[in-house]
Design a protein around this motif. Sequence first.
Motif, short mmCIF file in Angstrom:
data_model
loop_
_atom_site.label_atom_id
_atom_site.label_comp_id
_atom_site.label_asym_id
_atom_site.label_seq_id
_atom_site.Cartn_x
_atom_site.Cartn_y
_atom_site.Cartn_z
N GLN A 274 35.41 -6.75 -4.12
CA GLN A 274 35.69 -8.23 -4.54
C GLN A 274 37.15 -8.76 -4.90
N PHE A 275 37.88 -8.18 -4.09
CA PHE A 275 39.24 -8.49 -4.31
C PHE A 275 40.11 -8.38 -5.77
N ARG A 276 39.48 -7.69 -6.36
CA ARG A 276 40.07 -7.29 -7.95
C ARG A 276 40.98 -6.21 -7.92
N PHE A 277 42.20 -6.63 -7.99
CA PHE A 277 43.33 -5.80 -7.81
C PHE A 277 43.78 -5.02 -9.09
N LEU A 278 42.93 -4.18 -9.62
CA LEU A 278 42.76 -3.59 -10.91
C LEU A 278 42.40 -2.16 -10.48
N CYS A 279 43.23 -1.01 -10.93
CA CYS A 279 42.62 0.29 -10.80
C CYS A 279 41.53 0.47 -11.37
N PRO A 280 40.39 0.96 -10.77
CA PRO A 280 39.18 1.17 -11.48
C PRO A 280 39.11 2.43 -12.28
N PHE A 281 40.22 3.30 -12.18
CA PHE A 281 40.16 4.39 -12.96
C PHE A 281 41.02 4.31 -14.19
N CYS A 282 42.23 3.71 -14.28
CA CYS A 282 42.95 3.53 -15.66
C CYS A 282 43.26 2.06 -15.64
N GLU A 283 42.43 0.94 -15.03
CA GLU A 283 42.56 -0.38 -15.31
C GLU A 283 44.20 -0.98 -15.24
N SER A 284 45.16 -0.13 -14.60
CA SER A 284 46.31 -0.74 -14.24
C SER A 284 46.36 -1.82 -13.30
N ALA A 285 47.30 -2.70 -13.31
CA ALA A 285 47.35 -3.96 -12.34
C ALA A 285 48.34 -3.65 -11.36
N GLY A 286 49.05 -2.48 -11.28
CA GLY A 286 49.94 -2.15 -10.38
C GLY A 286 49.28 -1.57 -9.27
N VAL A 287 48.42 -2.22 -8.56
CA VAL A 287 47.78 -1.62 -7.22
C VAL A 287 48.58 -1.89 -5.79
N ALA A 288 48.89 -1.17 -5.13
CA ALA A 288 49.51 -1.36 -3.92
C ALA A 288 48.58 -1.13 -2.69
N ILE A 289 48.56 -2.33 -2.02
CA ILE A 289 47.59 -2.31 -0.87
C ILE A 289 47.97 -1.06 0.29
N LEU A 290 46.92 -0.29 0.64
CA LEU A 290 47.05 0.72 1.40
C LEU A 290 46.41 0.28 2.93
N SER A 291 45.34 -0.41 2.91
CA SER A 291 45.00 -1.11 4.09
C SER A 291 44.16 -2.27 3.96
N GLY A 292 43.79 -2.92 4.90
CA GLY A 292 43.16 -4.36 4.69
C GLY A 292 43.91 -5.48 5.17
N ARG A 293 45.20 -5.46 5.49
CA ARG A 293 46.03 -6.69 5.63
C ARG A 293 46.56 -6.55 7.32
N GLU A 294 45.76 -5.64 7.97
CA GLU A 294 46.12 -5.27 9.52
C GLU A 294 45.80 -6.52 10.15
N LEU A 295 46.76 -6.62 11.23
CA LEU A 295 46.49 -7.72 12.35
C LEU A 295 47.25 -7.09 13.50
N SER A 296 46.57 -6.52 14.37
CA SER A 296 47.26 -5.79 15.23
C SER A 296 46.65 -5.41 16.65
N ILE A 297 47.25 -5.58 17.71
CA ILE A 297 46.59 -5.05 18.80
C ILE A 297 46.69 -3.56 19.21
N GLU A 298 45.43 -3.01 19.15
CA GLU A 298 45.66 -1.53 19.33
C GLU A 298 45.78 -0.76 20.86
N HIS A 299 44.72 -1.56 21.67
CA HIS A 299 44.99 -1.15 23.01
C HIS A 299 44.39 -2.03 24.03
N LEU A 300 44.53 -2.13 25.41
CA LEU A 300 44.11 -2.80 26.21
C LEU A 300 43.32 -2.05 27.18
N GLU A 301 41.90 -2.66 27.64
CA GLU A 301 41.51 -1.99 28.80
C GLU A 301 41.89 -2.89 30.01
N VAL A 302 42.36 -2.34 31.02
CA VAL A 302 42.65 -3.10 32.23
C VAL A 302 42.27 -2.67 33.33
N ASP A 303 41.92 -3.41 34.51
CA ASP A 303 41.55 -2.94 35.99
C ASP A 303 42.70 -2.30 36.30
#
Lengths: 220, 111
Positions: B81-110
Amino acid sequence: MNIKVMENILDKNEQIAANVKARLAAKRIFALNLLGSPGCGKTALLECTIAALKDTMRLAVIEGDLFTAKDAERIARQGVPCIQINTGGGCHLDANMVNSALDSLDLEAIDLLIVENVGNLVCPAEFNIGEDAKVTVLSITEGEDKPLKYPLIFQQASVTILNKIDLLPYTTFDMAAAVKDIQGLNPGAKLLSVSCRTGEGLALWHEWLKEQVGIKQNKE
Amino acid sequence: MAIAQEILEIVQRIAAEHGTAKVTRVSLLVGQMTRLEPESLTFGFAALAGGTVAEGAELAVTIVPLTGRCNDCGQEFVIEQFRFLCPFCESAGVAILSGRELSIEHLEVDE
């Protein structure tokens, strides 16, 4: 055949944004990326800000707009330098547009540069333009559900401004829910409640700007 | 649409570098935080790719969940739910590990 690419789609923009940031840093200009949906009051906030601060610092504005110069005309009336970028239907500004617009401004004579982005809560959040801080405006009439619907733009904002609070009595806007969601998205960020119509709450916004400009000017 | 345009430009450049005549599939990683709709991305890409090396290519979108790490207690978790609070200790210091990706991984070509 399979070709491995592993390339970030926004890399090109990020590189230009870094260049813009360096150009601004060299002149100690504090740059804001002003975000929010159409009609939330970005331009009204700009007008209030210019009126309050133009005697204490040197401002300049870059106005992003789909097709018109309506906002730029409003700003030019306030007597500060203003460059219009028309995106021709593009839904956001990118770093390249801002980089080109800087060529038309006298960077020696600016303390605070405010870039008003195209009204949109989605794409502008993805495209950095070399700013020091993003500021997102949400107006009361848009509804308190917007932060969770468009999380990135609120998560990225150093300041979220709740505008049009003078309309609170006429809406069902749930202020407590809005505050909880915005703070949940970005616990360290500043949240200000203002009315650009009555002027309520704007003093805190102006103070924050003065403080940020001061910090930037004293940076080594 | 702007994102679809960026994707097409990268695909065209990579295809040219490899001397490819036809791209059949483009694999993308899209983080949950970007809130990009695979359907509108696919639609935009198909519209732009007409007449290019990527005409008719399939966009295969993999959505990456939003996860974070607490700067205070070090726990890693899925951000709900986009709540950037640690569920373990309630800290507000949460760094994003994944979820902001916007990349091309590979292409299939003839070939």
